[in-house]
Design an enzyme around this catalytic site. Structure first.
Site, PDB file in Angstrom:
ATOM      1  N   HIS A 125       0.825  -1.014  -0.211  1.00  0.00           N
ATOM      2  CA  HIS A 125       0.021  -0.057  -0.103  1.00  0.00           C
ATOM      3  C   HIS A 125       0.869   1.193   0.030  1.00  0.00           C
ATOM      4  O   HIS A 125       1.904   1.241   0.352  1.00  0.00           O
ATOM      5  CB  HIS A 125      -0.889  -0.332   1.259  1.00  0.00           C
ATOM      6  CG  HIS A 125      -1.993   1.080   1.387  1.00  0.00           C
ATOM      7  ND1 HIS A 125      -1.742   2.355   1.701  1.00  0.00           N
ATOM      8  CD2 HIS A 125      -3.062   0.970   1.268  1.00  0.00           C
ATOM      9  CE1 HIS A 125      -2.890   2.822   1.960  1.00  0.00           C
ATOM     10  NE2 HIS A 125      -3.719   2.180   1.644  1.00  0.00           N
ATOM     11  N   ASP A 202       3.266  -4.729   7.924  1.00  0.00           N
ATOM     12  CA  ASP A 202       2.064  -4.045   8.007  1.00  0.00           C
ATOM     13  C   ASP A 202       0.859  -4.856   8.119  1.00  0.00           C
ATOM     14  O   ASP A 202       0.662  -5.831   7.191  1.00  0.00           O
ATOM     15  CB  ASP A 202       1.871  -3.315   6.392  1.00  0.00           C
ATOM     16  CG  ASP A 202       0.543  -2.656   6.019  1.00  0.00           C
ATOM     17  OD1 ASP A 202      -0.451  -2.780   7.066  1.00  0.00           O
ATOM     18  OD2 ASP A 202       0.363  -2.005   5.115  1.00  0.00           O
ATOM     19  N   GLN A 205      -4.489  -5.115   7.474  1.00  0.00           N
ATOM     20  CA  GLN A 205      -5.478  -6.243   6.666  1.00  0.00           C
ATOM     21  C   GLN A 205      -5.640  -7.531   7.665  1.00  0.00           C
ATOM     22  O   GLN A 205      -6.659  -8.186   7.764  1.00  0.00           O
ATOM     23  CB  GLN A 205      -5.304  -6.512   5.200  1.00  0.00           C
ATOM     24  CG  GLN A 205      -5.564  -5.436   4.453  1.00  0.00           C
ATOM     25  CD  GLN A 205      -6.917  -4.679   4.509  1.00  0.00           C
ATOM     26  OE1 GLN A 205      -7.953  -5.362   4.736  1.00  0.00           O
ATOM     27  NE2 GLN A 205      -7.035  -3.705   3.971  1.00  0.00           N
ATOM     28  N   LYS A 228     -10.076  -0.734  10.978  1.00  0.00           N
ATOM     29  CA  LYS A 228     -10.397  -1.981   9.960  1.00  0.00           C
ATOM     30  C   LYS A 228     -10.409  -3.022  10.958  1.00  0.00           C
ATOM     31  O   LYS A 228     -10.541  -4.341  10.507  1.00  0.00           O
ATOM     32  CB  LYS A 228      -8.972  -1.989   9.286  1.00  0.00           C
ATOM     33  CG  LYS A 228      -8.921  -1.197   8.178  1.00  0.00           C
ATOM     34  CD  LYS A 228      -7.543  -1.434   7.373  1.00  0.00           C
ATOM     35  CE  LYS A 228      -7.233  -0.510   6.471  1.00  0.00           C
ATOM     36  NZ  LYS A 228      -7.813  -0.039   5.197  1.00  0.00           N
ATOM     37  N   CYS A 366      -4.927   2.625  -3.466  1.00  0.00           N
ATOM     38  CA  CYS A 366      -3.325   2.924  -2.865  1.00  0.00           C
ATOM     39  C   CYS A 366      -2.230   2.166  -3.173  1.00  0.00           C
ATOM     40  O   CYS A 366      -1.522   1.979  -2.375  1.00  0.00           O
ATOM     41  CB  CYS A 366      -3.565   3.491  -1.446  1.00  0.00           C
ATOM     42  SG  CYS A 366      -4.798   4.578  -1.131  1.00  0.00           S
TER      43      CYS A 366
END
Ligand code: PMP
Length: 408
Positions: A125, A202, A205, A228, A366
């Protein structure tokens, strides 16, 4: 209770799903962008604002003490949720993007030297690309990206080939927000550590999909956003190993991050407070605690099985529609389904679905380098969460079929 009726009870905790959009029952398939909020989280933030509002750490009164205890309990809850060794390793920030900027600013700018390298992947991203570019440019270091295979998996051979003693930082997503690909973080960390690089994961998600264990992964940093994970906007987390955070200079200056201020010399607070300048998002952190409790009340075994079934049904349904190409068919995938319809622009498909009351995302998500890698400008993306059901999948597949027919 069957899995389906259990998750109908979960769904009932999301009042947003009772609304109609364009006269149709709303089908929310945009959870990779942000999740809806369960009643328990909405109530927690409401009660905080109504009865418990106080600033933290400096109060000399009972309600301020209570806010401080609840804020620090939220930190403890996050530490347990990702299995950090201690709550001192948990820095509250605005979200994944700020967490990565913090690491890039305070860690990367301090260690990178001319000729050093930061290794990313093509599926990152922008939030896990641009902060490293800014730091690397300043230090005359290089940013490299490991390739993605045609099926959306990370090309581990290319990753290994690009790793070298010059690599000081590896920053990689645990799950692609476009392809759904779940990366093998343990292996990536092991390989990176062999050449002496530190690893930032990261986790934007992955946190809502499976139990994250920072000690098992042995990652050095990890970033995620509360929004999220069923929590409000504006609260997120940077996890960092204590020994690394201890070495890092402040990110922003201001109140709370100091021990003593004078015009001659200012000294800084211990971690994590050194990285939390100014008044933090107290209500957000407390609501994040409620969101973690919500996830724990279901458990990741059930969550994973439910989302897997939805993804599988949606993938099968979409695969049968002519001229639809799925982008991202990795063996290990999160509940994310990206596709393009040949001859139709992704935005048009998104709009047609919206007219049917179906909320998806359409665009480059993104991830412009990833779009370039696949030779496309964008995709339509459907993403699934605990509150979706098979009826949602059916409505979605039917609507995509109808949309595709319009373009033939
Ligand atoms: N990384 C990934 C994989 C994401 O999906 C997102 C959100 N789309 C981000 C980073 C950025 O998160 P935020 O906007 O909450 O900071």
């Amino acid at each position: 209770m069957s899995q389906d009726s259990y998750f109908e009870k979960v769904r009932a905790q999301f009042p947003a799903l009772t609304q109609k959009v364009h006269g149709k029952d709303w089908v929310y398939l945009d959870s990779a962008a942000t999740t809806l909020k369960p009643e328990s989280v909405s109530q927690r933030i409401y009660n905080f604002n109504k009865y418990e509002v106080s600033n933290v750490h400096r109060g000399a009164h009972t309600i301020a003490d209570k806010a401080t205890v609840n804020y620090e309990n939220a930190r403890q809850a996050v530490a347990e949720f990702i299995n950090a060794k201690s709550q001192d390793e948990i820095v509250f920030v605005r979200g994944t993007t700020e967490a990565i900027n913090l690491a890039a600013h305070s860690y990367a700018r301090n260690v990178l030297k001319e000729g050093d390298e930061v290794l990313l992947t093509e599926m990152e991203h922008h939030g896990n690309i641009v902060p490293w570019q800014l730091a690397a440019e300043e230090k005359k270091a290089k940013v490299l990206a490991a390739k993605v295979l045609d099926n959306g998996e990370l090309d581990m051979a290319d990753f290994r080939a690009k790793l070298s003693p010059k690599t000081k930082i590896v920053a990689v997503t645990a799950c692609s927000n476009v392809l759904g690909t779940v990366n093998d973080i343990s292996t990536i960390v092991k390989e990176a550590h062999k050449v002496g690089a530190k690893v930032l994961v990261d986790a934007a998600q992955i946190v809502s999909q499976e139990a994250v264990d920072v000690q098992a992964w042995d990652c050095d940093f990890l970033a995620f956003s509360g929004h999220k994970l069923f929590a409000p906007f504006g609260i997120g987390v940077l996890y960092g190993k204590k020994e690394l955070l201890d070495q890092m200079p402040p990110y922003q200056g201001g109140g709370s991050m100091i021990t003593n201020v004078s015009f001659e010399k200012t000294t800084f607070n211990d971690v994590p407070f050194r990285f939390e300048a100014g008044t933090p998002n107290v209500g957000g952190a407390i609501a994040l605690h409620a969101a973690i409790d919500f996830v724990k009340s279901i458990g990741f075994d059930k969550i994973k099985a439910h989302k897997k079934a939805l993804l599988q049904a949606a993938t099968e349904g979409i695969s049968k529609i002519p001229n639809v190409r799925i982008i991202g068919t990795a063996a290990n995938k999160g509940p994310i389904l990206s596709f393009v319809v040949e001859g139709a622009h992704h935005s048009d498909i998104g709009q047609i679905l919206d007219q049917q009351g179906i909320a998806v995302r359409a665009g480059h998500h993104c991830t412009q380098p990833l779009m370039k890698r696949f030779g496309i400008t964008g995709t339509v993306r459907a993403s699934f969460s605990v509150y979706n059901n098979m009826q949602d999948v059916e409505s979605f597949v039917k609507a995509v079929k109808k949309a595709q027919e319009l373009f033939q």
